[in-house]
Design a protein around this motif. Sequence first.
Motif, short mmCIF file in Angstrom:
data_model
loop_
_atom_site.label_atom_id
_atom_site.label_comp_id
_atom_site.label_asym_id
_atom_site.label_seq_id
_atom_site.Cartn_x
_atom_site.Cartn_y
_atom_site.Cartn_z
N ALA A 1 0.85 -1.19 0.00
CA ALA A 1 0.00 0.00 0.00
C ALA A 1 0.89 1.24 0.00
CB ALA A 1 -0.91 0.00 1.22
N PRO A 2 0.47 2.29 -0.69
CA PRO A 2 1.32 3.49 -0.78
C PRO A 2 1.47 4.22 0.54
CG PRO A 2 -0.80 3.89 -1.80
CD PRO A 2 -0.77 2.43 -1.48
N ASP A 3 0.49 4.04 1.46
CA ASP A 3 0.53 4.84 2.69
C ASP A 3 0.39 4.01 3.96
OD1 ASP A 3 -2.00 4.03 2.19
OD2 ASP A 3 -2.97 5.99 2.44
N ARG A 4 0.53 2.69 3.80
CA ARG A 4 0.32 1.86 4.99
C ARG A 4 1.16 0.60 4.88
NH1 ARG A 4 -5.43 -0.94 6.57
NH2 ARG A 4 -4.70 -2.19 8.34
N ALA A 5 2.00 0.35 5.89
CA ALA A 5 2.86 -0.83 5.87
C ALA A 5 2.05 -2.08 6.24
CB ALA A 5 4.02 -0.65 6.85
N GLY A 6 2.62 -3.24 5.88
CA GLY A 6 1.98 -4.49 6.27
C GLY A 6 0.85 -4.92 5.37
N ILE A 7 0.80 -4.43 4.13
CA ILE A 7 -0.26 -4.82 3.20
C ILE A 7 0.37 -5.15 1.86
CG2 ILE A 7 -2.23 -3.99 1.85
CD1 ILE A 7 -3.15 -2.43 4.22
N MET A 8 -0.02 -6.27 1.29
CA MET A 8 0.42 -6.63 -0.05
C MET A 8 -0.74 -6.39 -1.03
SD MET A 8 2.72 -10.07 -0.10
CE MET A 8 4.27 -10.16 0.78
#
Length: 723
Positions: free
Chosen positions: A241-248
């Motif tokens: 995600a462009p603005d949130r870590a931990g997401i594919m």
Amino acid sequence: MTRVQQIGVVIGLAIVALLTILRADDPGIFKLIRGVTFDEYQRLVPRTFEPMPVRVVDIDETSLREFGQWPWPRDRMALLVDRLSAMGASAIAFDILFAEPDRLSPRNVVAEVEGVDPSLAEKLPDNDEIFARAIAEKPVVLGFGLSNVGNYRPPVKAGFAFTGESPVSAPPYLGASTPLRPQLEANAAGLGHISLNPGNPSPVVRAVPLFLTDGEQLYPNLAIEALRVAQGASTYVLSGAPDRAGIMTSAKIGDFVVPLTAAGELWLYVSPDRAERYISARQVLAAEGASPEVAAAINGSIVFVGTSAAGLQDIRVTALGENVPGVSLHAQAVEQILSGHFLSRPDWADGLEILTIAVLGSLLVVVTTFVSPAVALICGLLITAMALVASWSSFLYAGLLFDPLAPIVSGSIIHFAATSFKILVIDRERRAVRRAFGHYLSPSLLHRIEHTRDPLRLGGDDRELTVMFVDVRNFTEISERLAPTDVVAFLNTLLDALSRHVVANEGTLDKFIGDSIMAFWNAPVDVADHETKAVRAALAMRETLAELNAGDAFGFGPGQQVGIGIGIHTGLACVGNMGAKTRFNYSAVGDAVNVAARLESCCKEVGFDILISDSTARSARGMALLEAGAIPLKGKSSRTQILAVVGDERVAASAEFSALVVTHQQLMQALLAHSKNTRKLIGTAKLRAAGVIDGLAEFYQRVSGRTDHFREANDRFEKSAAD
């Protein structure tokens, strides 16, 4: 909005809030239902099987019978690798764990024999070394499993590059893995985990984690590692995600981009299990070599080596409900990537479904509160159909997975709760209505009132009413000669019999006033032709009283007759609930009520039992009516034109009544002209009246004394005709 409706809306919205929170929490039952729904979609439209350069070399029952029970010695596995490599396999992936030393290796067998020189064992072949040399410099991918013991993690043979925020923490956690034989692990071109649904209690494999993580390093699964090795790629490019870590969001494997869930999973879009996907290991290992057909199938293909033998317990369930070897799901994952036919459940799908429950649930609450249950049911069915169509269309045309059941089930619960509340309240209100009106109205009128929206309230409305007053003649004399209990019994018998005709003709019983009855028509709901129905009720009362007198129902003895007077008038009155807020009666007041009461009192003066005003007579067409003059009523500045009700349409059509009408008109003219023929005409009228109805004799006996009544009536008639 009434208070009841406000309460209904508040309760409904509270249920919507609870269901929305429950969906946001997403308990296991919701996930199970959602998974089953998506399974049904795939069963309706499965992925079409297409010939792809992907094959499964199956260690099946035939192979085990040919080469012996499992596990096979690893020199045979080496031979398998050599054969597949020679036939041009682009990648060879083993859905098999090679964690323990090969117990069938000659070196290991001799070493276990007591008394054998250890140096002799060292000179014998080691199958693990043979297998390790076989896979060296070949596109071989070995699988590793997950372990609950230790902290070993395998080396990673590929690099990783990221776009967006780091997705390293997104996939399922890898605590430890089963160690492979060191020389095998070192010589393999790729290493991938073979777990299909780690941590998922469902036996159905719906989504496969393409990566695992230990919090710092990502580990690919067997399928994509085979795809990477087959292409000669060295790096996975993962998008977060462009603005949130931990997401594919997706993974690029060589030339192929794969959409992923936020946890790095691939939704499997499976095709039916087909024999074309499998090649028996026996065919590859045949002494005479593989057939040209087998060689052609292997050439250029990504080959997965696994087993379908039931005893080896690697059987999984697909979304189509088929029991297949676990290795075939790895093959299907690669087939799906190569075909480009993906299923995707966007990370915003949960939010959309939660919002749908909140919005549609609130809409259902409002609709159910303010419309009939039938309309609310139709709206609920439309919402259900829309949810199903939207979800199915998204799957069919875009491969998007949206759960239709969460909003449908939630909507059904909301609709049921709101409708149940409404029905309970309506039933309570209807019971109140029945208590208030059940003794005064006909069942048909009561049914219509129950289905109106106007609540019972203090106050009234101006309506045109037909008002009736009924009074017992000579009641004072009757009550003087009876004991009080006998008076009550007499009134109960009489009033019960007479009041039934009000209800039967769609009238409203207002009240009993001593020996009198007050009733009206056209309220609380509209009554068509209310004037005629009031007159019919009066005629029915006359007949009932005659039957009661004939049968001595009052116990007065032979010859003791009870008489009544009835006055009916149509006009404007105020009708509604009158009294105190805690105790009130439904009644009518106004000039129309006063006129009807005065007409009833005039029955004694006129000498007839049923009198109606000209305003009632104008609408009660077809009845047998006779002019009774214009009577000065108390409190009225002008006289009121009245008519005597002789009978109904049947009487009006009779020859006897027609003859009486002619004589009656002649009498009226004679009275106005002070003719000497008046007495003779009165006698003729009495005779003709006797053939029509009993009771007109007294009426004509008093006619001569009411000349001014008829003169006033005639003047008004002539003036009206001139106008």
